[in-house]
Write a protein that holds these residues in place. Structure first.
Motif, PDB file in Angstrom:
ATOM      1  N   UNK A  62      86.886  86.808  11.571  1.00 51.18           N
ATOM      2  CA  UNK A  62      88.267  87.302  11.482  1.00 51.18           C
ATOM      3  C   UNK A  62      88.993  87.189  12.812  1.00 51.18           C
ATOM      4  N   UNK A  63      88.346  86.613  13.826  1.00 44.76           N
ATOM      5  CA  UNK A  63      88.959  86.576  15.153  1.00 44.76           C
ATOM      6  C   UNK A  63      88.541  85.315  15.900  1.00 44.76           C
ATOM      7  N   UNK A  64      89.394  84.945  16.853  1.00 47.15           N
ATOM      8  CA  UNK A  64      88.983  83.836  17.723  1.00 47.15           C
ATOM      9  C   UNK A  64      88.118  84.344  18.871  1.00 47.15           C
ATOM     10  N   UNK A  65      88.019  85.654  19.008  1.00 49.16           N
ATOM     11  CA  UNK A  65      87.235  86.237  20.115  1.00 49.16           C
ATOM     12  C   UNK A  65      85.773  86.363  19.675  1.00 49.16           C
ATOM     13  N   UNK A  66      85.102  85.234  19.651  1.00 48.06           N
ATOM     14  CA  UNK A  66      83.766  85.168  19.059  1.00 48.06           C
ATOM     15  C   UNK A  66      82.742  86.025  19.789  1.00 48.06           C
ATOM     16  N   UNK A  67      83.031  86.359  21.073  1.00 47.92           N
ATOM     17  CA  UNK A  67      82.060  87.151  21.840  1.00 47.92           C
ATOM     18  C   UNK A  67      81.789  88.514  21.206  1.00 47.92           C
ATOM     19  N   UNK A  68      82.672  88.965  20.326  1.00 51.19           N
ATOM     20  CA  UNK A  68      82.452  90.305  19.754  1.00 51.19           C
ATOM     21  C   UNK A  68      81.101  90.391  19.038  1.00 51.19           C
ATOM     22  N   UNK A  69      80.622  89.231  18.560  1.00 50.29           N
ATOM     23  CA  UNK A  69      79.371  89.242  17.795  1.00 50.29           C
ATOM     24  C   UNK A  69      78.130  89.247  18.696  1.00 50.29           C
ATOM     25  N   UNK A  70      78.320  89.161  20.011  1.00 54.26           N
ATOM     26  CA  UNK A  70      77.159  89.245  20.923  1.00 54.26           C
ATOM     27  C   UNK A  70      76.635  90.676  21.019  1.00 54.26           C
ATOM     28  N   UNK A  71      77.527  91.645  20.826  1.00 53.52           N
ATOM     29  CA  UNK A  71      77.162  93.054  21.032  1.00 53.52           C
ATOM     30  C   UNK A  71      76.436  93.602  19.802  1.00 53.52           C
ATOM     31  N   UNK A  72      75.582  94.610  19.987  1.00 55.73           N
ATOM     32  CA  UNK A  72      74.875  95.167  18.831  1.00 55.73           C
ATOM     33  C   UNK A  72      75.776  95.963  17.886  1.00 55.73           C
ATOM     34  N   UNK A 144      80.589  96.899  21.314  1.00 58.22           N
ATOM     35  CA  UNK A 144      79.956  97.919  22.167  1.00 58.22           C
ATOM     36  C   UNK A 144      78.526  97.474  22.428  1.00 58.22           C
ATOM     37  N   UNK A 145      78.208  97.315  23.702  1.00 54.58           N
ATOM     38  CA  UNK A 145      76.854  96.866  24.028  1.00 54.58           C
ATOM     39  C   UNK A 145      76.632  96.868  25.528  1.00 54.58           C
ATOM     40  N   UNK A 146      75.523  96.272  25.912  1.00 53.12           N
ATOM     41  CA  UNK A 146      75.166  96.252  27.339  1.00 53.12           C
ATOM     42  C   UNK A 146      75.808  95.029  27.989  1.00 53.12           C
ATOM     43  N   UNK A 147      76.633  95.267  29.012  1.00 55.23           N
ATOM     44  CA  UNK A 147      77.314  94.135  29.652  1.00 55.23           C
ATOM     45  C   UNK A 147      76.327  93.137  30.251  1.00 55.23           C
ATOM     46  N   UNK A 148      76.665  91.863  30.156  1.00 58.73           N
ATOM     47  CA  UNK A 148      75.812  90.798  30.711  1.00 58.73           C
ATOM     48  C   UNK A 148      75.747  90.889  32.235  1.00 58.73           C
TER      49      UNK A 148
END
Ligand SMILES: Cc1cc2nc3c(=O)[nH]c(=O)nc-3n(C[C@H](O)[C@H](O)[C@H](O)COP(=O)(O)O)c2cc1C
Length: 172
Positions: A62-72, A144-148
């Protein structure tokens, strides 16, 4: 960590470690959301905590901000009365939700967790994934998750204070 330290430290985090975070920790954070102020204390909100991998994948679509799926987790802040307008002609829903999400982002910072306000998503798509009724409104998503990497390594660009405050009257 005091409030000023959290405000100074918080960043929008766009890269997350592939590590889980216990649900109990997330529920602790949600207490800061629960305590947020809202117009006439109506608390017309719901927060969907998404940790199901299929749902996360669905939101990613639903978004171009694909990084959202990296977080748990992805947390969706939902206004349950988006049509309520205050005497100042402003809808209370997005304001209430913004304050609540800000509580979350600051508390997460204290817990060494990362977040990122996401306004850039398709409303209907996200509603469908989360089974949100049509008459409600998803105001924000945040991973929401642990920053890289450490938050201090992410830049924080801001206008100078003299550009944004005036005394007694508005000046350009
Ligand atoms: C209402 C709102 C919507 C935002 N939407 C997005 C977004 O869709 N994608 C994104 O990567 N960042 C988004 N951001 C994050 C901003 O880009 C970020 O807050 C700003 O660049 C300042 O950086 P900082 O949060 O690290 O201090 C949003 C922030 C706000 C307050």
């Amino acid at each position: 960590m005091n409030v000023e330290e959290a405000i100074r430290k918080r960043r929008s985090v766009r890269s997350y470690k592939n590590e889980s975070v216990p649900r109990e920790k997330v529920e602790d954070l949600m207490e800061s959301v629960r305590l947020a102020p809202s117009a006439t204390n109506r608390q017309e909100w719901k927060f969907v905590i998404v940790d199901d991998s299929e749902k996360i994948e669905g939101l990613k679509n639903c978004t171009k901000h694909k990084f959202i799926a990296q977080a748990p987790y992805i947390i969706a802040g939902i206004s349950t009365d988006p049509d309520y307008v205050m005497p100042n002609c402003k809808a209370a829903g997005p304001i209430d939700l913004s304050i609540a999400i800000d509580h979350l982002t600051l508390k997460a910072t204290e817990e060494e967790l990362g977040t990122c306000w996401i306004g850039g998503f398709d409303q209907n798509c996200a509603k469908q994934v989360l089974e949100v009724p049509d008459d409600l409104e998803i105001v924000a998503l945040t991973p929401l998750g642990i920053p890289e990497k450490p938050l201090s390594e992410i830049s924080k660009d801001r206008k100078d204070i003299n550009e944004i405050i005036t005394y007694n009257e508005y000046t350009k």
